[in-house]
Design a protein around this motif. Structure first.
Motif, mmCIF file in Angstrom:
data_model
loop_
_atom_site.group_PDB
_atom_site.id
_atom_site.type_symbol
_atom_site.label_atom_id
_atom_site.label_comp_id
_atom_site.label_asym_id
_atom_site.label_seq_id
_atom_site.Cartn_x
_atom_site.Cartn_y
_atom_site.Cartn_z
ATOM 1 N N ILE A 282 14.357 4.733 1.901
ATOM 2 C CA ILE A 282 14.565 5.760 2.908
ATOM 3 C C ILE A 282 14.346 7.166 2.357
ATOM 4 O O ILE A 282 13.721 8.013 3.006
ATOM 5 N N GLU A 283 14.841 7.438 1.163
ATOM 6 C CA GLU A 283 14.689 8.791 0.612
ATOM 7 C C GLU A 283 13.216 9.161 0.402
ATOM 8 O O GLU A 283 12.809 10.310 0.591
ATOM 9 N N LYS A 284 12.390 8.174 0.067
ATOM 10 C CA LYS A 284 10.952 8.426 -0.107
ATOM 11 C C LYS A 284 10.273 8.678 1.245
ATOM 12 O O LYS A 284 9.347 9.483 1.338
ATOM 13 N N ILE A 285 10.736 7.984 2.260
ATOM 14 C CA ILE A 285 10.178 8.180 3.610
ATOM 15 C C ILE A 285 10.408 9.621 4.068
ATOM 16 O O ILE A 285 9.485 10.315 4.492
ATOM 17 N N ILE A 286 11.671 10.074 3.978
ATOM 18 C CA ILE A 286 12.020 11.415 4.445
ATOM 19 C C ILE A 286 11.319 12.483 3.602
ATOM 20 O O ILE A 286 10.785 13.463 4.133
ATOM 21 N N SER A 287 11.283 12.276 2.299
ATOM 22 C CA SER A 287 10.616 13.218 1.403
ATOM 23 C C SER A 287 9.140 13.347 1.740
ATOM 24 O O SER A 287 8.592 14.460 1.818
ATOM 25 N N TYR A 288 8.481 12.215 1.969
ATOM 26 C CA TYR A 288 7.054 12.225 2.290
ATOM 27 C C TYR A 288 6.806 12.925 3.627
ATOM 28 O O TYR A 288 5.907 13.755 3.751
ATOM 29 N N ALA A 289 7.634 12.598 4.620
ATOM 30 C CA ALA A 289 7.454 13.162 5.960
ATOM 31 C C ALA A 289 7.616 14.676 5.949
ATOM 32 O O ALA A 289 6.888 15.397 6.642
ATOM 33 N N GLU A 290 8.570 15.177 5.164
ATOM 34 C CA GLU A 290 8.840 16.611 5.181
ATOM 35 C C GLU A 290 7.780 17.430 4.438
ATOM 36 O O GLU A 290 7.751 18.650 4.553
ATOM 37 N N LYS A 291 6.914 16.747 3.715
ATOM 38 C CA LYS A 291 5.786 17.441 3.073
ATOM 39 C C LYS A 291 4.632 17.614 4.057
ATOM 40 O O LYS A 291 3.717 18.405 3.824
ATOM 41 N N ASP A 292 4.668 16.839 5.138
ATOM 42 C CA ASP A 292 3.628 16.898 6.155
ATOM 43 C C ASP A 292 4.191 17.592 7.393
ATOM 44 O O ASP A 292 5.009 17.019 8.120
ATOM 45 N N GLN A 293 3.764 18.819 7.634
ATOM 46 C CA GLN A 293 4.326 19.612 8.728
ATOM 47 C C GLN A 293 4.079 19.009 10.105
ATOM 48 O O GLN A 293 4.766 19.311 11.074
ATOM 49 N N LYS A 294 3.077 18.136 10.224
ATOM 50 C CA LYS A 294 2.750 17.549 11.527
ATOM 51 C C LYS A 294 3.484 16.229 11.785
ATOM 52 O O LYS A 294 3.367 15.664 12.861
ATOM 53 N N MET A 295 4.220 15.746 10.801
ATOM 54 C CA MET A 295 4.873 14.442 10.935
ATOM 55 C C MET A 295 6.384 14.596 11.120
ATOM 56 O O MET A 295 7.029 15.410 10.471
ATOM 57 N N LYS A 296 6.925 13.778 12.026
ATOM 58 C CA LYS A 296 8.370 13.726 12.247
ATOM 59 C C LYS A 296 8.805 12.272 12.116
ATOM 60 O O LYS A 296 8.106 11.373 12.578
ATOM 61 N N VAL A 297 9.956 12.057 11.502
ATOM 62 C CA VAL A 297 10.400 10.685 11.222
ATOM 63 C C VAL A 297 11.876 10.512 11.526
ATOM 64 O O VAL A 297 12.689 11.419 11.287
ATOM 65 N N LEU A 298 12.197 9.332 12.056
ATOM 66 C CA LEU A 298 13.589 8.930 12.240
ATOM 67 C C LEU A 298 13.752 7.521 11.698
ATOM 68 O O LEU A 298 12.932 6.644 11.984
ATOM 69 N N VAL A 299 14.804 7.308 10.905
ATOM 70 C CA VAL A 299 15.083 5.989 10.334
ATOM 71 C C VAL A 299 16.520 5.603 10.673
ATOM 72 O O VAL A 299 17.440 6.425 10.534
ATOM 73 N N VAL A 300 16.702 4.374 11.127
ATOM 74 C CA VAL A 300 18.049 3.832 11.348
ATOM 75 C C VAL A 300 18.249 2.728 10.313
ATOM 76 O O VAL A 300 17.484 1.762 10.266
ATOM 77 N N ASP A 301 19.267 2.887 9.444
ATOM 78 C CA ASP A 301 19.471 1.892 8.388
ATOM 79 C C ASP A 301 20.302 0.712 8.893
ATOM 80 O O ASP A 301 20.691 0.657 10.069
ATOM 81 N N LYS A 302 20.571 -0.225 8.020
ATOM 82 C CA LYS A 302 21.257 -1.465 8.415
ATOM 83 C C LYS A 302 22.676 -1.226 8.913
ATOM 84 O O LYS A 302 23.247 -2.049 9.638
ATOM 85 N N GLU A 303 23.273 -0.078 8.521
ATOM 86 C CA GLU A 303 24.622 0.270 8.974
ATOM 87 C C GLU A 303 24.591 1.131 10.233
ATOM 88 O O GLU A 303 25.615 1.668 10.637
ATOM 89 N N MET A 304 23.400 1.305 10.819
ATOM 90 C CA MET A 304 23.190 2.117 12.014
ATOM 91 C C MET A 304 23.367 3.618 11.749
ATOM 92 O O MET A 304 23.596 4.408 12.667
ATOM 93 N N ARG A 305 23.225 4.008 10.476
ATOM 94 C CA ARG A 305 23.216 5.433 10.154
ATOM 95 C C ARG A 305 21.822 5.990 10.416
ATOM 96 O O ARG A 305 20.825 5.303 10.169
ATOM 97 N N ILE A 306 21.775 7.229 10.920
ATOM 98 C CA ILE A 306 20.504 7.845 11.288
ATOM 99 C C ILE A 306 20.068 8.869 10.236
ATOM 100 O O ILE A 306 20.850 9.736 9.837
ATOM 101 N N PHE A 307 18.826 8.739 9.802
ATOM 102 C CA PHE A 307 18.208 9.693 8.889
ATOM 103 C C PHE A 307 16.960 10.232 9.596
ATOM 104 O O PHE A 307 16.226 9.468 10.221
ATOM 105 N N LYS A 308 16.736 11.535 9.459
ATOM 106 C CA LYS A 308 15.557 12.100 10.121
ATOM 107 C C LYS A 308 15.010 13.285 9.343
ATOM 108 O O LYS A 308 15.731 13.929 8.582
ATOM 109 N N SER A 309 13.726 13.554 9.565
ATOM 110 C CA SER A 309 13.123 14.737 8.968
ATOM 111 C C SER A 309 13.672 15.974 9.676
ATOM 112 O O SER A 309 14.075 15.913 10.847
#
Length: 343
Positions: free
Chosen positions: A308-335
């Motif tokens: 997950i940390e690599k996903i968010i890091s990669y997405a935030e380097k790309d100004q045109k990309m937005k990302v949302l991740v829901v983990d197995k505990e239903m916690r939300i991570f987003k750019s």
């Protein structure tokens, strides 16, 4: 002479009046033309094994319907040309051929070069030669009655390796021991993207295309309103987790709730880790928004295989990309650039 002058003056006045009337008439026609009522037009067809729906907002019904038909024709073209589930397609023929070689045109080269980028980005976990493992779990086959054994998984892992898929000149080649390619993780997104391009070519300024897991929009809704998309709750898919807004953007979604098999009362989803042979267990959903439905579709699957940390890091380097991740505990991570309105 005086009488002639008066006649000329009257003629000039009459001409000027006619010009003004004509200009007024043209202005009214143009005004009426600009104020034509924008209407909503929808069409749905079964392609790629699912229902794909197109919504167009326009004042011209004929243009809207012709545009949607052209878009569906493009989706059908790509389905028939590249879908690995279609025996007569380029990839269907490659999978069934003995020499494992097929000729590609420029479109085909583009597709598989982009797939290769995802393969490298994901540390080689996004792998479209994974079909034998999917079959071992019962996806696309007769339902499994038991979880695959260690030996079964080990055996199919030996024939999963995208590095054995190569473009040499105009040919796509599969080297032994790999036997097949599965286009399921990217081709529908590509078809949606190409459908959008067909609508734009016809002059459509406001449209929405959805194949459930892959969405693309043109512009905004009427009155400059953004397209509001309900995001399914992966723990309860009949409910909404939240809402995202799209403005001339594309969205791809991969989730553990979309496709699964049930064995002994337990669900096993279809996004597999080729190194373990089991479904990836640290995430429930990945949502990607960018400017291309093909890329969004691939990224959502490739990201599912990554930390997950690599996903968010990669997405935030790309100004045109937005990302949302829901983990197995239903916690939300987003750019940081993604506005997500939780329900």
């Amino acid at each position: 002479m005086e009488k002639l002058g008066m006649n000329l003056l009257k003629t000039k006045l009459r001409t000027n009046m006619l010009k003004k009337i004509f200009v007024l008439f043209v202005s009214i026609v143009l005004l009426l033309g600009c104020n034509k009522e924008i209407k909503k037009f929808e069409s749905e067809k079964f392609l790629f094994g699912t229902y794909i729906r197109i919504t167009v907002y326009d004042s011209d019904e004929k243009l809207a319907r012709e545009s949607m038909e052209k878009a569906f024709e493009e989706i059908a073209r790509i389905d028939q040309k590249f879908n690995s589930k279609v025996p007569e397609s380029v990839i269907g023929r490659l999978n069934s051929s003995e020499n494992k070689s097929v000729k590609l045109d420029e479109e085909g080269k583009y597709l598989f070069n982009e797939v290769n980028k995802m393969y490298e980005l994901s540390n080689k976990k996004y792998d479209i030669t994974i079909e034998p493992l999917l079959k071992t779990w019962g996806f696309g086959e007769v339902a499994k009655l038991s979880v695959p054994t260690f030996e079964e998984i080990k055996k199919v892992q030996e024939v999963i390796d995208f590095s054995k898929v190569k473009i040499e000149g105009d040919n796509l080649i599969i080297e032994s021991p790999v036997k097949s390619i599965d286009t399921g993780s990217f081709l529908k997104g590509y078809a949606v993207q190409k459908a959008k391009e067909k609508l734009e070519e016809k002059g459509i300024k406001s449209a929405f295309i959805t194949s459930i897991s892959s969405i693309d929009v043109i512009g905004t809704k009427p009155e400059n309103k953004p397209w509001r998309i309900g995001v399914q709750n992966p723990q309860a898919p009949d409910q909404i987790l939240g809402v995202v807004e799209l403005n001339n953007e594309s969205m791809g979604v991969s989730g553990d709730y979309q496709t699964y098999v049930e064995i002994d009362g337990k669900r096993y989803h279809h996004i597999l880790d080729k190194t373990t042979g089991y479904p990836i267990s640290d995430k429930k959903m990945v949502l990607v928004i960018c400017d291309n439905a093909f890329i969004a579709d691939m990224y959502s699957t490739a990201f599912f295989t990554m930390p997950i940390e690599k996903i968010i890091s990669y997405a935030e380097k790309d100004q045109k990309m937005k990302v949302l991740v829901v983990d197995k505990e239903m916690r939300i991570f987003k750019s940081k650039n993604l506005e997500f309105f939780e329900k």
